[in-house]
Design an enzyme around this catalytic site. Structure first.
Site, short mmCIF file in Angstrom:
data_model
loop_
_atom_site.label_atom_id
_atom_site.label_comp_id
_atom_site.label_asym_id
_atom_site.label_seq_id
_atom_site.Cartn_x
_atom_site.Cartn_y
_atom_site.Cartn_z
N ARG A 166 88.72 94.07 -14.39
CA ARG A 166 88.27 92.73 -14.12
C ARG A 166 89.24 91.71 -13.83
NH1 ARG A 166 88.51 89.26 -18.07
NH2 ARG A 166 88.28 90.77 -19.89
N TYR B 222 77.01 70.72 1.44
CA TYR B 222 75.91 71.81 1.16
C TYR B 222 74.91 71.44 0.19
CZ TYR B 222 74.95 76.85 0.25
OH TYR B 222 74.30 77.97 0.02
N ASP C 130 85.18 72.58 1.39
CA ASP C 130 84.59 73.70 1.69
C ASP C 130 84.65 74.10 3.28
OD1 ASP C 130 82.54 75.55 2.63
OD2 ASP C 130 80.97 74.58 1.35
N LYS D 99 79.10 84.28 4.77
CA LYS D 99 78.81 83.89 6.03
C LYS D 99 79.50 84.63 7.19
CE LYS D 99 75.92 80.84 4.33
NZ LYS D 99 76.44 80.83 3.00
#
Length: 294
Positions: A59, A112, A184, A209
């Site tokens: 992890r 967003y 962003d 994306k």
């Protein structure tokens, strides 16, 4: 992971091709191995107690996750990068790394939609005041500052309506009160915009994306400045965030073609715009690359 130095002569596409790869460490293989791991063994208790080996638990990082983190760190010019399970997860982690109860955060009104949902439904539960600002304010965003303003969240271009922002002016205003600047940067990607060079502290992208680029992986990434890195690194570990190795591998593969894909995206978009200009039912076209765009 730690920032790497790249010779200035290396062009952006060359960096995209080579970054995150260490063939000499993996028997000459160009791509890093896909490491599926949870438990990691130590040669002795002394090594375990002192943290004397690079990996301690799946992890907390593997050669696979480190390869993508290092690649994005180099491309962004960051102090370090952390991966997230999605773009929205990256946004949430970035916000929580620099906000605490009692703080005030300014968020671009064109952000967003899921960012707004997170800000409206989660942050208030922790007594964090959210206020939206007009993206055209630029440096005048300082008129909205309060004594408890801790962060300014930008997005350029803004989702759906594509307003651009004067990021350096906003960053300068935020620095004057010691506030953290988040951005962003999904739309432009670090291939076309490097937020940290503009004064941003936390550069966020939905790797889903454009980095991955093939509609088959959810991924987010946060690249931090020297100022913002310690808090991001600590929160990421405390929250137990980990991205699966196969997803990281696909993101690394997608990264290699980021430049050529974005060039084709732009070419196709401009062709569509030329067609839209001929349509009488189209009142206006919002696209930052157009000379007519405000």
């Amino acid at each position: 992971m730690t920032k790497k130095s790249t010779p200035a002569a290396f062009k952006a596409d060359t960096v995209l091709t080579h970054t995150g790869r260490k063939p000499r460490e993996f028997h000459g293989f160009v791509n890093p191995p896909v490491v599926h791991a949870s438990t990691i063994l130590f040669p002795d208790t002394a090594t375990m107690e002192t943290g004397g080996q690079p990996y301690v638990y799946g992890r907390r990082g593997t050669p696979t996750t480190e390869a993508l983190e290092n690649a994005l760190t180099e491309i962004e010019g960051a102090a370090g990068t952390k991966l997230a399970n999605s773009g929205l997860n990256a946004i949430a982690l970035a916000c929580l790394s620099c906000l605490k109860s009692g703080d005030h955060v300014l968020i671009a009104d064109t952000s967003y939609g899921p960012t707004r949902h997170f800000a409206d439904t989660v942050l208030p539960k922790y007594n964090i005041a959210v206020e939206y600002y007009d993206p055209a304010l630029a440096g005048d965003v300082k008129t909205l500052f309060k004594t408890n303003t801790a962060a300014v969240f930008t997005e350029a271009p803004g989702s759906l309506t594509f307003e651009m922002q004067d990021i350096p002016a906003i960053a300068a205003a935020a620095r004057s009160i010691g506030a953290t600047v988040l951005m962003d940067n999904t739309w432009a990607s670090p291939r076309y915009c490097k937020p940290l060079e503009l004064g941003v502290d936390l550069s966020i992208q939905a790797g889903t994306k454009y980095v991955v680029g093939h509609s088959d992986v959810m991924l987010g990434a946060i690249s931090a400045s020297e100022k913002a890195w310690p808090a991001l690194d600590a929160l990421h570990g405390a929250m137990g965030v980990h991205v699966a190795p196969d997803d990281v591998y696909l993101a690394l593969r997608g990264l290699r073609t980021l430049s050529v894909r974005l060039e084709r995206h732009m070419k196709n978009t401009l062709a569509v715009i030329d067609w839209l200009k001929t349509r009488e039912e189209v009142a206006a076209i919002r696209y930052p690359a157009l000379e007519t765009d405000p």
